[in-house]
Design an enzyme around this catalytic site. Structure first.
Site, mmCIF file in Angstrom:
data_model
loop_
_atom_site.group_PDB
_atom_site.id
_atom_site.type_symbol
_atom_site.label_atom_id
_atom_site.label_comp_id
_atom_site.label_asym_id
_atom_site.label_seq_id
_atom_site.Cartn_x
_atom_site.Cartn_y
_atom_site.Cartn_z
ATOM 1 N N SER A 1 17.988 26.420 -52.145
ATOM 2 C CA SER A 1 17.621 26.835 -50.832
ATOM 3 C C SER A 1 17.761 25.845 -49.870
ATOM 4 O O SER A 1 19.124 25.401 -49.802
ATOM 5 C CB SER A 1 16.029 27.095 -50.620
ATOM 6 O OG SER A 1 15.904 27.934 -49.510
ATOM 7 N N ASP B 1 20.005 38.215 -52.658
ATOM 8 C CA ASP B 1 19.286 37.059 -51.713
ATOM 9 C C ASP B 1 19.719 37.479 -50.234
ATOM 10 O O ASP B 1 20.732 37.066 -49.905
ATOM 11 C CB ASP B 1 19.658 35.701 -52.346
ATOM 12 C CG ASP B 1 19.011 34.669 -51.528
ATOM 13 O OD1 ASP B 1 18.247 34.988 -50.474
ATOM 14 O OD2 ASP B 1 19.296 33.389 -51.741
ATOM 15 N N HIS C 1 16.230 35.377 -54.120
ATOM 16 C CA HIS C 1 16.484 34.012 -53.717
ATOM 17 C C HIS C 1 15.848 33.444 -54.942
ATOM 18 O O HIS C 1 15.918 32.024 -55.362
ATOM 19 C CB HIS C 1 15.245 33.901 -52.839
ATOM 20 C CG HIS C 1 15.515 32.542 -51.921
ATOM 21 N ND1 HIS C 1 17.036 32.187 -51.396
ATOM 22 C CD2 HIS C 1 14.827 31.437 -51.496
ATOM 23 C CE1 HIS C 1 16.704 30.750 -51.019
ATOM 24 N NE2 HIS C 1 15.665 30.559 -51.016
#
Length: 637
Positions: free
Chosen positions: A496, A582, A614
């Protein structure tokens, strides 16, 4: 067998067991403990244990009770009779629940009924997809009905294209009964389409059963209002962030009392995770990050004695130690029941005696496994940053660490970007598992980490490639000076925002690192702004849109702080991991990065999970993830 030989052989066997280390296969055999509450009679903790099965690619869940004072667990089939039903009105007459309701036409066949085989989707605004699901015109609505068989439900959001519970993660914690059973309070962001994607303005609404009318209890606040609860004396309490569009704002405890809204944590330099009232209504206990851990705090409620005495409000840290306090389950006498983790142990149930200040472990779901392992050692280190601040850095050492040896070392870059790096236990980014594979792990509490004050947390916004990147380098440079670190074998890994950090560092690390791994990372801030679903996040953290040419802050994000602009300086191998579902950091980010690496002749690999978001949630996919992670490190580090 000769009895004199048996004892040393047994000791050798036990020693060998203790020298085992964590493996990816073992990690996914651990039971995952989730508390459900304290039984109505106050005698037991009720909880569930979810255990993944890699072979079957699914998880099995069992339910248990455990005496609040400790003892042996008992498996139970049905927990409904054991626990108080929060969704039943206090007077017992009604039940509140939620269902999904079709509110909008989205599919081609909705508009063209004769074209039943069309698979087109048509949207007039944003919020057309969120997290990992496309908007199909359905919204979560809260219903209530009489508590009798055959009763019809009443939709208290009838005709509204808004969600409650909130998507994607909201549940029945998003709605509660008033103590007098006359109204239902619920959380909702009453915005639709593009307005929804631009805002964090959830509010707490109150629906009156008699009049059928709804009032907004938090209308004046423009940020998040969440987690409504009533105190034992009937005071509405909730968590509040002030600024619209800022999803990592300071989270404060608010109590509504005699027409006033009292902010109990306004003058405290921290942010609240979750809370629970004491049984006498005089205190609120809450969990908050502090100095690389999550601890239990308390704040007194002066309203019962002197509502004007704001100066009498005192926040006090209750617990202290190298662990995280997580779920607040409830009280038993002088004890509060919680879950606890640390980097070596998954969540278990614990009891903390508030008077004696002592801990007692209640559940032992994974204790036998951990007792058979040589565990990593986690050390605190404080590093001076380039701007003269003191920064906590967790250093995780391999099991059976030998300071006379040299170890390859990983810089772990936390996501968020604003999230605490504490004594967490992850089933993917598991620092114990990395250490068990022979790597030292360096995990800095860089700018943007909660638990070091509001200012420290906010310094990352609009400065993704600035001081925070210097913080990373300060951390790895300090630890790399140790004799037991092989400074020629440093790696950099993260997901991320941590993946963004990996991409960015790959273009400016000055040959510090030998290899990189980025999972669902932001590679191109411009295309990220154009495809992510929660636009409020990019608006806030990037400083605005890429087309705002007169916005110097935003333009710096899309140029200087854009990892794609540094690709010409990439010179080391990189593993790029991407989830197909995602929508927060969409697939194009990983594709762009992999294509750039390949076309530049950089050794690279693309690990693509079509059905993961994600995160990586399916057991077999998780095993592949771990296998490829460590295989890449073995190949390149």
């Amino acid at each position: 067998m000769n009895k004199f030989l048996f004892i040393p052989l047994l000791m050798m066997s036990l020693t060998a067991m203790a020298q085992n280390v964590m493996t990816p296969e073992l990690l996914w055999k651990l039971g995952r403990v989730t508390p459900l509450g304290i039984s109505k009679d106050g005698k037991n903790v009720v909880y569930k244990v979810t255990t993944p099965s890699v072979q079957e690619n699914k998880s099995d869940t069992k339910f248990f009770t455990l005496p609040v004072n400790g003892g042996n667990p008992t498996e139970v089939k049905d927990t409904a009779a054991l626990l108080k039903d929060k969704n039943r009105s206090p007077d017992g007459k009604y039940i509140v629940y939620n269902e999904e309701v079709k509110m909008e036409n989205v599919h081609g066949k909705d508009f063209y009924p004769e074209l039943v085989k069309s698979d087109v989707q048509i949207y007039d605004g944003l919020n057309y997809r969120h997290w990992d699901a496309w908007n199909e015109g359905k919204y979560n609505h809260v219903f209530y009905k009489e508590n009798k068989e055959g009763a019809m439900g009443i939709d208290i959001l009838k005709g509204e294209n808004f969600d409650s519970p909130q998507k994607p993660f909201g549940g029945d914690e998003d709605y509660i009964w008033s103590p007098d059973s006359k109204s239902i309070l619920y959380v909702s962001k009453k915005k639709a389409g593009t307005d929804y994607a631009l805002s964090t303005n959830t509010n707490i609404y109150e629906y009156n059963l008699k009049t059928g009318k709804t009032s907004n209890r938090t209308e004046e606040n423009l940020g998040y209002d969440t987690a409504p609860q009533f105190s034992p004396t009937g005071n509405l309490t909730w968590l509040q962030m002030k600024r619209d569009g800022y999803e990592a704002d300071k989270n404060d405890l608010i109590v509504s009392f005699k027409g006033m809204k009292m902010n109990l944590t306004a003058n405290w330099d921290g942010t609240v995770d979750s809370f629970i009232w004491s049984s006498d209504g005089k205190k609120i206990f809450f969990v908050a990050p502090v100095d690389g851990t999550k601890q239990l705090f308390e704040v007194n409620f002066p309203g019962l004695t002197n509502p004007e005495a704001s100066g009498a409000i005192t926040v006090r840290q209750v617990t202290n130690g190298e662990f995280d306090v997580n779920d607040l389950v409830g009280f038993s006498g002088d004890n509060i029941i919680v879950t606890r983790t640390d980097m070596n142990h998954a969540a278990e149930l614990f009891s903390y005696n508030l008077k004696k200040k002592t801990w007692k472990q209640l559940s032992n779901v994974n204790t036998t496994i951990y007792n058979s392992l040589a565990l990593s050692k986690t050390e605190r280190r404080y590093v001076t940053t380039t701007d003269g601040k003191k920064m906590l850095v967790w250093v995780v050492l391999p099991p059976n660490f030998d300071a006379s040896k040299k170890y390859p070392t990983l810089l772990y870059c936390q996501g968020g970007p604003q999230s605490p790096l504490t004594q967490f236990y992850s089933f993917r980014w598991n620092l114990q598992l990395m250490a068990a594979n022979g790597y030292i792990v360096v995990a800095p509490n860089r700018r943007g980490m909660q638990g070091h004050g509001v200012e420290w947390n906010e310094q990352i916004s609009k400065d993704w490639g600035g001081q925070v990147i210097d913080d990373y380098l300060s951390a790895i440079d300090a630890v790399a000076k140790e004799k037991y670190v092989d400074a020629t074998r440093l790696g950099c890994v993260g997901a991320s925002y941590g993946g963004y950090s990996v991409f960015y560092l790959a273009g400016m690390h000055n040959n510090r690192f030998k290899t990189f791994i980025a999972h669902d990372g932001v590679f191109n801030t411009q295309s990220m702004f154009g495809t992510t679903e929660e636009v409020f996040f990019s608006n806030w953290d990037f400083g605005g849109a890429y087309w705002e040419k007169d916005n110097a802050v935003a333009q710096k994000t899309y140029t200087t702080f854009n990892p794609m602009t540094l690709v010409e300086k990439w010179n080391k191998p990189i593993l790029i991991i991407q989830g197909g579902k995602d929508f927060r950091v969409p697939i194009g980010q990983g594709q762009e990065a992999f294509q750039a690496a390949q076309l530049r002749g950089i050794k690279s690999r693309f690990l693509y999970f079509p059905e993961e978001n994600h995160w990586v949630l399916k057991p077999q996919n998780a095993q592949v993830w771990q296998g490829e992670f460590f295989k890449w490190l073995k190949e390149t580090l």
